[in-house]
Design a protein around this motif. Sequence first.
Motif, PDB file in Angstrom:
ATOM      1  N   ALA A 206       0.860  -1.185   0.000  1.00 20.84           N
ATOM      2  CA  ALA A 206       0.000   0.000   0.000  1.00 20.84           C
ATOM      3  C   ALA A 206       0.893   1.231   0.000  1.00 20.84           C
ATOM      4  N   LEU A 207       0.981   1.875  -1.165  1.00 15.24           N
ATOM      5  CA  LEU A 207       1.848   3.043  -1.306  1.00 15.24           C
ATOM      6  C   LEU A 207       1.018   4.252  -1.739  1.00 15.24           C
ATOM      7  N   PRO A 208       1.579   5.452  -1.563  1.00 12.65           N
ATOM      8  CA  PRO A 208       0.835   6.647  -1.996  1.00 12.65           C
ATOM      9  C   PRO A 208       0.585   6.613  -3.499  1.00 12.65           C
ATOM     10  N   GLY A 209      -0.685   6.596  -3.891  1.00 11.89           N
ATOM     11  CA  GLY A 209      -1.036   6.634  -5.306  1.00 11.89           C
ATOM     12  C   GLY A 209      -1.258   5.293  -5.965  1.00 11.89           C
ATOM     13  N   TRP A 210      -0.819   4.197  -5.349  1.00  8.60           N
ATOM     14  CA  TRP A 210      -1.054   2.890  -5.958  1.00  8.60           C
ATOM     15  C   TRP A 210      -0.937   1.778  -4.925  1.00  8.60           C
ATOM     16  N   GLY A 211      -1.491   0.631  -5.297  1.00  7.61           N
ATOM     17  CA  GLY A 211      -1.438  -0.537  -4.420  1.00  7.61           C
ATOM     18  C   GLY A 211      -1.229  -1.792  -5.238  1.00  7.61           C
ATOM     19  N   LEU A 212      -0.643  -2.804  -4.596  1.00  4.16           N
ATOM     20  CA  LEU A 212      -0.366  -4.075  -5.279  1.00  4.16           C
ATOM     21  C   LEU A 212      -0.848  -5.236  -4.431  1.00  4.16           C
ATOM     22  N   TRP A 213      -1.406  -6.249  -5.102  1.00  5.61           N
ATOM     23  CA  TRP A 213      -1.785  -7.514  -4.477  1.00  5.61           C
ATOM     24  C   TRP A 213      -1.105  -8.624  -5.257  1.00  5.61           C
ATOM     25  N   LEU A 214      -0.375  -9.472  -4.577  1.00  5.20           N
ATOM     26  CA  LEU A 214       0.276 -10.621  -5.205  1.00  5.20           C
ATOM     27  C   LEU A 214      -0.105 -11.857  -4.414  1.00  5.20           C
ATOM     28  N   VAL A 215      -0.597 -12.880  -5.126  1.00  6.29           N
ATOM     29  CA  VAL A 215      -1.083 -14.096  -4.477  1.00  6.29           C
ATOM     30  C   VAL A 215      -0.485 -15.298  -5.189  1.00  6.29           C
ATOM     31  N   GLU A 216       0.003 -16.249  -4.416  1.00  2.13           N
ATOM     32  CA  GLU A 216       0.479 -17.506  -4.982  1.00  2.13           C
ATOM     33  C   GLU A 216       0.069 -18.651  -4.081  1.00  2.13           C
ATOM     34  N   GLY A 217      -0.647 -19.618  -4.658  1.00  2.00           N
ATOM     35  CA  GLY A 217      -1.063 -20.774  -3.882  1.00  2.00           C
ATOM     36  C   GLY A 217      -2.407 -21.296  -4.342  1.00  2.00           C
ATOM     37  N   MET A 218      -3.125 -21.930  -3.418  1.00  2.00           N
ATOM     38  CA  MET A 218      -4.398 -22.554  -3.751  1.00  2.00           C
ATOM     39  C   MET A 218      -5.575 -21.606  -3.604  1.00  2.00           C
ATOM     40  N   LEU A 219      -5.419 -20.565  -2.814  1.00  2.00           N
ATOM     41  CA  LEU A 219      -6.532 -19.649  -2.539  1.00  2.00           C
ATOM     42  C   LEU A 219      -6.440 -18.398  -3.402  1.00  2.00           C
ATOM     43  N   LEU A 220      -7.588 -17.753  -3.575  1.00  2.00           N
ATOM     44  CA  LEU A 220      -7.634 -16.455  -4.241  1.00  2.00           C
ATOM     45  C   LEU A 220      -7.918 -15.331  -3.258  1.00  2.00           C
ATOM     46  N   VAL A 221      -8.626 -15.658  -2.200  1.00  2.38           N
ATOM     47  CA  VAL A 221      -9.003 -14.665  -1.194  1.00  2.38           C
ATOM     48  C   VAL A 221      -8.644 -15.202   0.174  1.00  2.38           C
ATOM     49  N   SER A 222      -8.073 -14.339   0.996  1.00  4.67           N
ATOM     50  CA  SER A 222      -7.649 -14.734   2.335  1.00  4.67           C
ATOM     51  C   SER A 222      -8.728 -14.400   3.355  1.00  4.67           C
ATOM     52  N   GLY A 223      -8.658 -15.107   4.466  1.00  8.31           N
ATOM     53  CA  GLY A 223      -9.513 -14.739   5.572  1.00  8.31           C
ATOM     54  C   GLY A 223      -9.067 -13.461   6.252  1.00  8.31           C
ATOM     55  N   ASN A 224      -7.872 -12.994   5.900  1.00 10.13           N
ATOM     56  CA  ASN A 224      -7.340 -11.745   6.434  1.00 10.13           C
ATOM     57  C   ASN A 224      -7.715 -10.622   5.472  1.00 10.13           C
ATOM     58  N   ALA A 225      -8.693  -9.826   5.852  1.00  6.76           N
ATOM     59  CA  ALA A 225      -9.186  -8.779   4.956  1.00  6.76           C
ATOM     60  C   ALA A 225      -8.125  -7.749   4.615  1.00  6.76           C
ATOM     61  N   ALA A 226      -7.100  -7.627   5.439  1.00  9.18           N
ATOM     62  CA  ALA A 226      -6.057  -6.626   5.197  1.00  9.18           C
ATOM     63  C   ALA A 226      -5.245  -6.935   3.951  1.00  9.18           C
ATOM     64  N   VAL A 227      -5.195  -8.204   3.544  1.00 13.77           N
ATOM     65  CA  VAL A 227      -4.436  -8.562   2.347  1.00 13.77           C
ATOM     66  C   VAL A 227      -5.343  -8.936   1.180  1.00 13.77           C
ATOM     67  N   SER A 228      -6.646  -8.906   1.373  1.00 17.95           N
ATOM     68  CA  SER A 228      -7.598  -9.225   0.308  1.00 17.95           C
ATOM     69  C   SER A 228      -8.595  -8.099   0.082  1.00 17.95           C
ATOM     70  N   ASP A 229      -8.173  -6.883   0.344  1.00 20.61           N
ATOM     71  CA  ASP A 229      -9.051  -5.730   0.127  1.00 20.61           C
ATOM     72  C   ASP A 229      -8.959  -5.259  -1.323  1.00 20.61           C
ATOM     73  N   TYR A 230      -9.262  -6.172  -2.238  1.00 20.03           N
ATOM     74  CA  TYR A 230      -9.153  -5.874  -3.660  1.00 20.03           C
ATOM     75  C   TYR A 230     -10.070  -4.711  -4.051  1.00 20.03           C
ATOM     76  N   PRO A 231      -9.720  -3.980  -5.121  1.00 20.86           N
ATOM     77  CA  PRO A 231     -10.582  -2.877  -5.562  1.00 20.86           C
ATOM     78  C   PRO A 231     -11.861  -3.345  -6.238  1.00 20.86           C
ATOM     79  N   GLY A 232     -12.004  -4.632  -6.437  1.00 12.78           N
ATOM     80  CA  GLY A 232     -13.204  -5.216  -7.027  1.00 12.78           C
ATOM     81  C   GLY A 232     -13.179  -6.715  -6.848  1.00 12.78           C
ATOM     82  N   GLU A 233     -14.109  -7.404  -7.488  1.00 13.01           N
ATOM     83  CA  GLU A 233     -14.218  -8.851  -7.338  1.00 13.01           C
ATOM     84  C   GLU A 233     -13.006  -9.564  -7.939  1.00 13.01           C
ATOM     85  N   VAL A 234     -12.508 -10.531  -7.222  1.00  9.96           N
ATOM     86  CA  VAL A 234     -11.459 -11.430  -7.705  1.00  9.96           C
ATOM     87  C   VAL A 234     -11.961 -12.847  -7.468  1.00  9.96           C
TER      88      VAL A 234
END
Length: 302
Positions: A206-234
């Motif tokens: 989470a940086l000023p002006g942009w954000g990045l999400w990188l996921v590797e594994g079996m899941l697409l969404v985590s139970g931890n909302a802090a790392v799965s706060d996507y800007p839309g549906e994934v």
Amino acid sequence: MNRRVYWIMATSLGFGLSLSPAACSKVPNPYYIEELGDEASSESSSGSTDESSTGSTDESSESSTESTESSTGSTDESSSTDTDCPPSESGCPCLDGTMCFPGLTCIAGVCLAPDDCTPEDPNVHVEWTYDIGGMQPAADTTCTVGATMQANAVALAIGGCDDGTTTLGILLDPMPPELAPVLLVGDTPGTVRLHFEQGTAFIRLALPGWGLWLVEGMLLVSGNAAVSDYPGEVAAVVGECPGTPKFCGNEVGELDRRGVRMLGQPVFDGSSALLDGNAYGWVDLARVDCGVPSTRFALIDW
């Protein structure tokens, strides 16, 4: 006999004879009054039909013709619009609860055929390295993020973190031109969040002006909302990408190419796409190997 008298008599007789047919005119039988009435009514009705009903019929037929023309015109317009892409056909909409024709799959609201799956691009890469110095990663830490170009890719170097141990390296290929003015701005401090869950690594910058999400594994969404706060549906996309037969233990299984739907747009295995003008997605890996899903993707929003 006086000739004058004879002429008068002859004239009177002729006049009387000429009037005799009228004097003997036929009188209607009273028993046929109803029949005559029917004839009279039929005559009057035929007359009114010839005059009024014909006129009204002509008017109504004209109006019906006009309405038919107008309705036909509107039907032609609407039908041409509606049938431009009939639902359930290849490349056409598939509404909620509407099945696609056999051989097609509903993906992101569109019926797609096997050849509609985006071919794998070998130049699409999402790579990352992680060094925690033998310690468990902090849930949140502040690091310095720098971006540099490497051929057609962008390399992110994350270091100098407050926890003193976290070091990350991320490579995203290709680098879209829209991201150059956002990422290539020098070293920038930002929040780095790391989370591991069910064999899946979640990285959130989470940086000023942009954000990045990188996921590797079996899941697409985590139970931890802090790392799965996507800007839309994934979500996962089960497309019609061709599968590859392979041995799965003692049985013959399959390696299936899949995809990830990001912000409403399907991005298939081995492809990348500009999503909505201010977001870009990379799907390096989205497959089901012998029934086990495996995904590696990145999403940047600015």
